[in-house]
Design an enzyme around this catalytic site. Structure first.
Site, PDB file in Angstrom:
ATOM      1  N   GLU A  96       0.840  -1.197   0.000  1.00 10.58           N
ATOM      2  CA  GLU A  96       0.000   0.000   0.000  1.00 10.58           C
ATOM      3  C   GLU A  96       0.878   1.251   0.000  1.00 10.58           C
ATOM      4  O   GLU A  96       2.009   1.229   0.495  1.00 10.58           O
ATOM      5  CB  GLU A  96      -0.919  -0.062   1.235  1.00 10.58           C
ATOM      6  N   ASP A  97       0.357   2.325  -0.565  1.00 12.36           N
ATOM      7  CA  ASP A  97       1.129   3.569  -0.595  1.00 12.36           C
ATOM      8  C   ASP A  97       1.267   4.181   0.791  1.00 12.36           C
ATOM      9  O   ASP A  97       2.341   4.602   1.198  1.00 12.36           O
ATOM     10  CB  ASP A  97       0.503   4.579  -1.589  1.00 12.36           C
ATOM     11  N   ASP A 100      -2.989   5.411   6.722  1.00 11.50           N
ATOM     12  CA  ASP A 100      -3.510   6.662   7.265  1.00 11.50           C
ATOM     13  C   ASP A 100      -4.418   6.308   8.442  1.00 11.50           C
ATOM     14  O   ASP A 100      -3.921   5.959   9.511  1.00 11.50           O
ATOM     15  CB  ASP A 100      -4.229   7.411   6.133  1.00 11.50           C
ATOM     16  N   PHE A 149      -1.075  16.317   3.724  1.00 12.93           N
ATOM     17  CA  PHE A 149      -1.566  15.596   2.547  1.00 12.93           C
ATOM     18  C   PHE A 149      -0.453  15.550   1.509  1.00 12.93           C
ATOM     19  O   PHE A 149       0.051  16.577   1.081  1.00 12.93           O
ATOM     20  CB  PHE A 149      -2.820  16.252   1.966  1.00 12.93           C
ATOM     21  N   ARG A 162       0.047  11.532  -9.569  1.00 17.35           N
ATOM     22  CA  ARG A 162       0.578  10.192  -9.272  1.00 17.35           C
ATOM     23  C   ARG A 162       1.962   9.992  -9.884  1.00 17.35           C
ATOM     24  O   ARG A 162       2.760   9.201  -9.390  1.00 17.35           O
ATOM     25  CB  ARG A 162      -0.351   9.107  -9.829  1.00 17.35           C
TER      26      ARG A 162
HETATM   27  P1  IMP Z   1      -6.770   4.831   5.242  1.00 15.97           P
HETATM   28  O1  IMP Z   1      -7.845   3.857   4.921  1.00 15.97           O
HETATM   29  O2  IMP Z   1      -7.282   6.051   5.959  1.00 15.97           O
HETATM   30  O3  IMP Z   1      -5.576   4.225   5.923  1.00 15.97           O
HETATM   31  O4  IMP Z   1      -6.330   5.478   3.887  1.00 15.97           O
HETATM   32  C1  IMP Z   1      -5.515   4.866   3.014  1.00 15.97           C
HETATM   33  C2  IMP Z   1      -5.734   5.460   1.650  1.00 15.97           C
HETATM   34  O5  IMP Z   1      -6.056   6.843   1.709  1.00 15.97           O
HETATM   35  C3  IMP Z   1      -4.458   5.371   0.858  1.00 15.97           C
HETATM   36  O6  IMP Z   1      -4.452   4.220   0.082  1.00 15.97           O
HETATM   37  C4  IMP Z   1      -4.494   6.602   0.010  1.00 15.97           C
HETATM   38  O7  IMP Z   1      -5.120   6.285  -1.213  1.00 15.97           O
HETATM   39  C5  IMP Z   1      -5.358   7.584   0.748  1.00 15.97           C
HETATM   40  N1  IMP Z   1      -4.567   8.614   1.435  1.00 15.97           N
HETATM   41  C6  IMP Z   1      -4.358   8.784   2.758  1.00 15.97           C
HETATM   42  N2  IMP Z   1      -3.565   9.822   3.023  1.00 15.97           N
HETATM   43  C7  IMP Z   1      -3.229  10.334   1.815  1.00 15.97           C
HETATM   44  C8  IMP Z   1      -2.396  11.441   1.408  1.00 15.97           C
HETATM   45  O8  IMP Z   1      -1.773  12.158   2.191  1.00 15.97           O
HETATM   46  N3  IMP Z   1      -2.308  11.630   0.066  1.00 15.97           N
HETATM   47  C9  IMP Z   1      -2.940  10.881  -0.863  1.00 15.97           C
HETATM   48  N4  IMP Z   1      -3.728   9.854  -0.525  1.00 15.97           N
HETATM   49  C10 IMP Z   1      -3.867   9.576   0.802  1.00 15.97           C
HETATM   50 MG    MG Z   2      -5.839   7.066  -3.154  1.00 16.84          MG
END
Ligand code: IMP
Ligand code: MG
Length: 177
Positions: A96-97, A100, A149, A162
């Protein structure tokens, strides 16, 4: 106008991805691994990571919807594309990138556990630990970052940015808010 400031440059990213690849290659020495990328943000990290792993690697992808075009998590995660085959008995590395809130990976992790893999690990390039609402942690984590962000190296804002080679903090101008 969007303002972009480099947070993690391409050389640091490349060095970290190589290090994660080495760790994975050592931890699973002699065994095959399946990298499962979470579309679309993980694609660039996955492509680079796969080439730093000296094992028998296969690839698969999952797509979920959560954010839409907003910067805030909707709190809901829906499966849009499942893996192509059964993962029973596989060594899965979920790629995963960014971790969060943790909602996305918590959802995907429980889905994949139902396949009864041999092992299930998480590789996340970025970690925003201050934002976590779910009790989940990455096994291979690249960089801890502040609650900003970020875009680039796969990460988007409304599908833009991207392809930036560096990870940048995005500050949106008034007209894009
Ligand atoms: P989570 O479910 O809140 O952990 O979010 C994960 C997903 O939210 C990641 O796969 C990203 O696609 C997106 N995301 C969370 N923070 C960022 C950010 O700072 N920039 C871009 N995408 C984000
Ligand atoms: Mg995303």
């Amino acid at each position: 106008m969007d303002k972009l400031t480099v947070l993690i440059g391409r050389e640091r990213i490349a060095a970290k991805v190589a290090e994660i690849g080495r760790h994975i290659s050592e931890d699973f020495a002699g065994e095959p691994v399946v990298l499962i990328g979470v579309l679309k943000g993980a694609t660039i990290f996955l492509a680079d990571l796969a080439r730093q792993i000296t094992l028998d690697v296969s690839l698969d992808f999952i797509a979920v919807s959560s954010y839409g075009n907003a910067k805030q998590h909707s709190g809901e995660v829906k499966l849009v594309k499942d893996v192509d085959r059964s993962m029973a008995g596989s060594n899965i590395i979920l790629v995963e990138d960014i971790l969060d809130t943790g909602l996305t990976l918590t959802f995907i992790q429980s889905m994949l556990r139902a396949h009864q893999p041999k092992s299930l690990k998480i590789a996340a390039l970025l970690n925003k630990v201050s934002r976590r609402t779910e009790p989940i942690r990455g096994d291979y984590v690249g960089f801890e970052i502040p609650d900003e962000f970020v875009v680039g190296y796969g990460l988007d804002f409304a599908e833009h940015y991207r392809n930036l080679p560096d990870i940048c903090v995005l500050e949106s101008g008034p007209e894009s808010e």
